[in-house]
Structures are given as C-alpha cells and as structure tokens.
Scaffold this motif. Structure first.
Motif, PDB file in Angstrom:
ATOM      1  N   LEU A  18      72.377  81.729  11.125  1.00  0.00           N
ATOM      2  CA  LEU A  18      71.749  80.551  11.094  1.00  0.00           C
ATOM      3  C   LEU A  18      72.004  79.886  12.406  1.00  0.00           C
ATOM      4  N   GLY A  19      72.859  79.839  13.023  1.00  0.00           N
ATOM      5  CA  GLY A  19      73.235  79.456  14.415  1.00  0.00           C
ATOM      6  C   GLY A  19      72.366  80.173  15.336  1.00  0.00           C
ATOM      7  N   TRP A  20      72.629  81.499  15.371  1.00  0.00           N
ATOM      8  CA  TRP A  20      71.611  82.390  16.116  1.00  0.00           C
ATOM      9  C   TRP A  20      70.260  82.236  16.263  1.00  0.00           C
ATOM     10  N   MET A  21      69.679  81.943  15.153  1.00  0.00           N
ATOM     11  CA  MET A  21      68.206  81.643  14.992  1.00  0.00           C
ATOM     12  C   MET A  21      67.933  80.269  15.681  1.00  0.00           C
ATOM     13  N   LEU A  22      68.840  79.306  15.119  1.00  0.00           N
ATOM     14  CA  LEU A  22      68.586  77.991  15.878  1.00  0.00           C
ATOM     15  C   LEU A  22      68.593  78.195  17.429  1.00  0.00           C
ATOM     16  N   ARG A  23      69.615  78.754  17.992  1.00  0.00           N
ATOM     17  CA  ARG A  23      69.518  79.062  19.195  1.00  0.00           C
ATOM     18  C   ARG A  23      68.326  79.420  19.865  1.00  0.00           C
ATOM     19  N   GLU A  24      67.658  80.636  19.241  1.00  0.00           N
ATOM     20  CA  GLU A  24      66.428  81.024  19.493  1.00  0.00           C
ATOM     21  C   GLU A  24      65.345  80.233  19.747  1.00  0.00           C
ATOM     22  N   ILE A  25      65.330  79.138  18.790  1.00  0.00           N
ATOM     23  CA  ILE A  25      64.407  78.094  18.807  1.00  0.00           C
ATOM     24  C   ILE A  25      64.740  77.028  19.810  1.00  0.00           C
ATOM     25  N   GLY A  26      66.042  76.922  20.271  1.00  0.00           N
ATOM     26  CA  GLY A  26      66.241  76.251  21.435  1.00  0.00           C
ATOM     27  C   GLY A  26      65.878  76.578  22.663  1.00  0.00           C
ATOM     28  N   ARG A  27      65.980  78.040  22.895  1.00  0.00           N
ATOM     29  CA  ARG A  27      65.566  78.790  24.084  1.00  0.00           C
ATOM     30  C   ARG A  27      64.070  78.556  24.275  1.00  0.00           C
ATOM     31  N   ARG A  28      63.138  78.192  23.254  1.00  0.00           N
ATOM     32  CA  ARG A  28      61.986  78.102  23.246  1.00  0.00           C
ATOM     33  C   ARG A  28      61.263  76.810  23.394  1.00  0.00           C
ATOM     34  N   ASP A  29      62.132  75.730  22.593  1.00  0.00           N
ATOM     35  CA  ASP A  29      61.952  74.286  22.539  1.00  0.00           C
ATOM     36  C   ASP A  29      63.168  73.528  22.334  1.00  0.00           C
ATOM     37  N   ALA A  30      63.896  73.349  23.271  1.00  0.00           N
ATOM     38  CA  ALA A  30      65.184  72.464  23.189  1.00  0.00           C
ATOM     39  C   ALA A  30      64.785  71.354  22.519  1.00  0.00           C
ATOM     40  N   ARG A  31      63.670  70.586  22.737  1.00  0.00           N
ATOM     41  CA  ARG A  31      63.386  69.208  22.032  1.00  0.00           C
ATOM     42  C   ARG A  31      63.398  69.644  20.436  1.00  0.00           C
ATOM     43  N   ALA A  32      62.753  70.460  20.046  1.00  0.00           N
ATOM     44  CA  ALA A  32      62.658  70.837  18.587  1.00  0.00           C
ATOM     45  C   ALA A  32      63.995  71.048  18.132  1.00  0.00           C
ATOM     46  N   LEU A  33      64.810  71.727  18.774  1.00  0.00           N
ATOM     47  CA  LEU A  33      66.127  71.900  18.175  1.00  0.00           C
ATOM     48  C   LEU A  33      67.114  70.813  18.041  1.00  0.00           C
ATOM     49  N   VAL A  34      66.816  69.816  19.297  1.00  0.00           N
ATOM     50  CA  VAL A  34      67.785  68.498  19.434  1.00  0.00           C
ATOM     51  C   VAL A  34      67.275  67.862  18.250  1.00  0.00           C
ATOM     52  N   ASP A  35      66.123  67.612  18.050  1.00  0.00           N
ATOM     53  CA  ASP A  35      65.499  66.747  17.037  1.00  0.00           C
ATOM     54  C   ASP A  35      66.038  67.079  15.664  1.00  0.00           C
ATOM     55  N   PHE A  36      65.984  68.497  15.232  1.00  0.00           N
ATOM     56  CA  PHE A  36      66.751  69.016  14.126  1.00  0.00           C
ATOM     57  C   PHE A  36      67.896  68.694  13.910  1.00  0.00           C
ATOM     58  N   LEU A  37      68.792  69.000  15.017  1.00  0.00           N
ATOM     59  CA  LEU A  37      70.191  68.543  14.992  1.00  0.00           C
ATOM     60  C   LEU A  37      70.437  67.103  14.792  1.00  0.00           C
ATOM     61  N   ASP A  38      69.818  66.220  15.262  1.00  0.00           N
ATOM     62  CA  ASP A  38      69.945  64.934  15.150  1.00  0.00           C
ATOM     63  C   ASP A  38      70.138  64.493  13.686  1.00  0.00           C
ATOM     64  N   LEU A  39      68.862  65.110  12.844  1.00  0.00           N
ATOM     65  CA  LEU A  39      68.751  64.856  11.508  1.00  0.00           C
ATOM     66  C   LEU A  39      70.010  65.566  10.842  1.00  0.00           C
ATOM     67  N   HIS A  40      70.182  66.968  11.209  1.00  0.00           N
ATOM     68  CA  HIS A  40      71.107  67.621  10.193  1.00  0.00           C
ATOM     69  C   HIS A  40      72.409  68.155  10.471  1.00  0.00           C
ATOM     70  N   ALA A  41      72.791  68.264  11.828  1.00  0.00           N
ATOM     71  CA  ALA A  41      74.205  68.591  12.353  1.00  0.00           C
ATOM     72  C   ALA A  41      75.345  68.027  11.597  1.00  0.00           C
ATOM     73  N   PRO A  42      75.420  66.882  11.152  1.00  0.00           N
ATOM     74  CA  PRO A  42      76.638  66.574  10.325  1.00  0.00           C
ATOM     75  C   PRO A  42      76.837  67.257   9.068  1.00  0.00           C
ATOM     76  N   GLU A  43      75.829  68.048   8.497  1.00  0.00           N
ATOM     77  CA  GLU A  43      75.819  68.577   7.065  1.00  0.00           C
ATOM     78  C   GLU A  43      75.947  70.170   7.385  1.00  0.00           C
ATOM     79  N   LEU A  44      75.892  70.801   8.618  1.00  0.00           N
ATOM     80  CA  LEU A  44      75.832  71.955   8.967  1.00  0.00           C
ATOM     81  C   LEU A  44      77.418  72.669   9.127  1.00  0.00           C
ATOM     82  N   PRO A  45      77.426  73.945   8.957  1.00  0.00           N
ATOM     83  CA  PRO A  45      78.818  74.595   9.188  1.00  0.00           C
ATOM     84  C   PRO A  45      79.258  74.451  10.793  1.00  0.00           C
ATOM     85  N   ARG A  46      80.337  73.964  11.086  1.00  0.00           N
ATOM     86  CA  ARG A  46      80.631  73.874  12.542  1.00  0.00           C
ATOM     87  C   ARG A  46      80.436  75.178  13.485  1.00  0.00           C
TER      88      ARG A  46
END
Length: 238
Positions: free
Chosen positions: A188-216
């Motif tokens: 999951l982290g690997w695929m999210l990182r791949e999203i961030g490589r293409r669109d850091a804003r999309a990753l940051v927006d997603f993590l702003d909403l969901h980071a607290p509930e994701l595995p460290r």
C-alpha cells in the motif's frame, strides 16, 4: 541430444540451472524465506532475458513452470506470461492470458512473484476494461483469504497510477488499511508513493484525510519522496 534439439521447456530448465549462482541463492534465501521451495539462485535480470527468449512457450509449458516447486521456474513462467502480455494483440488475446493467470494465483506465492507479474499481466489488462470489471476483479482479490491475492490486487494498480488513475489505489488503501499482513502494508505504501511521484498534491490530500488510520509502515513508505516537513507531519500522526 544437442541443446538445439531439446524441447523449449527442457532447454529453459537446463539454462536456469546453468545460470544459477550460489551467492544469489544465499541472498534470496534471506529475503524470500521460501517454505518448501527449491531455490536455484538466478538473478532477476537474467530471468527477464530468458523470458524474452522463451516467450513462445505454449500454455501447457507455462503451466508446468508455474506448477513447479522450483521458485526460479515459477518466476520464469510468470515472466514469460508477462512477455506474452506485452506482445498480445487484441483484447481477446489479453483476456485469455489474464484468465490463465487468475486461475493460477495459488502459484504466485511470494512477494517477488507477485511484483514481477501483477502489474504487467493483470494491470495492463485492467487499463482497457470497464470500471465495473475493474472493481469486480480488484474487490474479489482484495477480499481473498490469500495474502498473495490481496497483494496482487494492490500491485496491479501500478499501470493505472501511471495513467493518472488513482482512485482504485486509494480505494484499496482504505479497504486494506487494517490488513494483518505487513507485506500488504508495504505494498500500500509503495503504490501511494508512486502516486506521489506523479502528483504530490493528490497524495498529500489523501494522507491529510486518512494518515491517522493507516499502518505506520504504509505512511513511512508513502511519504519517502515528500518534502521533510510534510513527511514529518504525517509520520508524527502515526
């Protein structure tokens, strides 16, 4: 009998044993921890070269490789399948290869086998399918009792990410966030990182909403390419 007169499957198996390296085998034993597999120790670039040269193998020959308890043979078979997908003509031919793959996911039973096959064999096919088909296949794999099928569902979204289609990955991250297996958290982290490589804003927006509930470990992998302030902010929330 000369090498050139032997059946292609026999030649491939012979070449695998000739190209095995003891030091590579020792390294792979540490990182793969195969259970009842025989491990030869063939480097991945060598396996990929063999797959290109033997991509004309018949389905029954690929099946024989996938059913082998020799890890390197299963990997070679999956890479042959990936090569066949790369040169397949038309949706019908690609669909046949995907059906073949999905019927044999019990043979795709280690992380290297998943990661070497799922994006090319399944992911490229998903690119041209309807949203309903895409959702059905990924949901079925993500809901499987097999951790390898669950990882296949995640890693298969890589071609979608590269086509700037992030929602399937985001949906899987939310669905699998409580998965008990670390190998899923890392994927999951690997695929999210791949999203961030293409669109850091999309990753940051997603993590702003969901980071607290994701595995460290998912958050740590996902934020590796973000700026230090953003990365520290999300990691602290885990």
């Amino acid at each position: 009998m000369t090498s050139s007169s032997r059946a292609p499957l026999e030649r491939l198996r012979s070449e695998l044993r000739e190209l095995a390296e003891p030091q590579v085998r020792a390294q792979l034993l540490r990182v793969l921890s195969p259970s009842d597999d025989e491990l030869l120790g063939v480097r991945v670039p060598v396996l990929r070269d063999l797959a290109r040269r033997y991509r004309g193998l018949r389905p029954e020959e690929v099946d024989a490789l996938l059913r082998s308890r020799v890890h390197d043979e299963r990997f070679a078979g999956l890479l042959v399948l990936a090569e066949q997908m790369r040169v397949a003509r038309g949706s019908g031919e690609r669909g046949t290869l995907v059906d073949f793959y999905l019927a044999r996911t019990d043979c795709v039973d280690n992380w290297d086998l998943v990661d070497g096959s799922a994006p090319v064999v399944l992911g490229t096919w998903l690119l041209e399918e309807s949203q309903d088909v895409l959702d059905e296949v990924l949901d079925r794999l993500a809901g499987s009792a097999s951790p390898w099928e669950r990882r296949i569902s995640v890693v298969a979204t890589l071609p979608l990410i590269r086509a700037d289609r992030y929602e399937p990955t985001f949906s899987l991250v939310k669905a699998l966030r409580q998965d008990p297996e670390p190998l899923i958290h890392k994927a999951l982290g690997w695929m999210l990182r791949e999203i961030g490589r293409r669109d850091a804003r999309a990753l940051v927006d997603f993590l702003d909403l969901h980071a607290p509930e994701l595995p460290r470990i998912t958050v740590r992998h996902a934020t590796e390419r973000l700026g230090p302030e953003d990365r520290a902010r999300f990691v602290r929330r885990r």
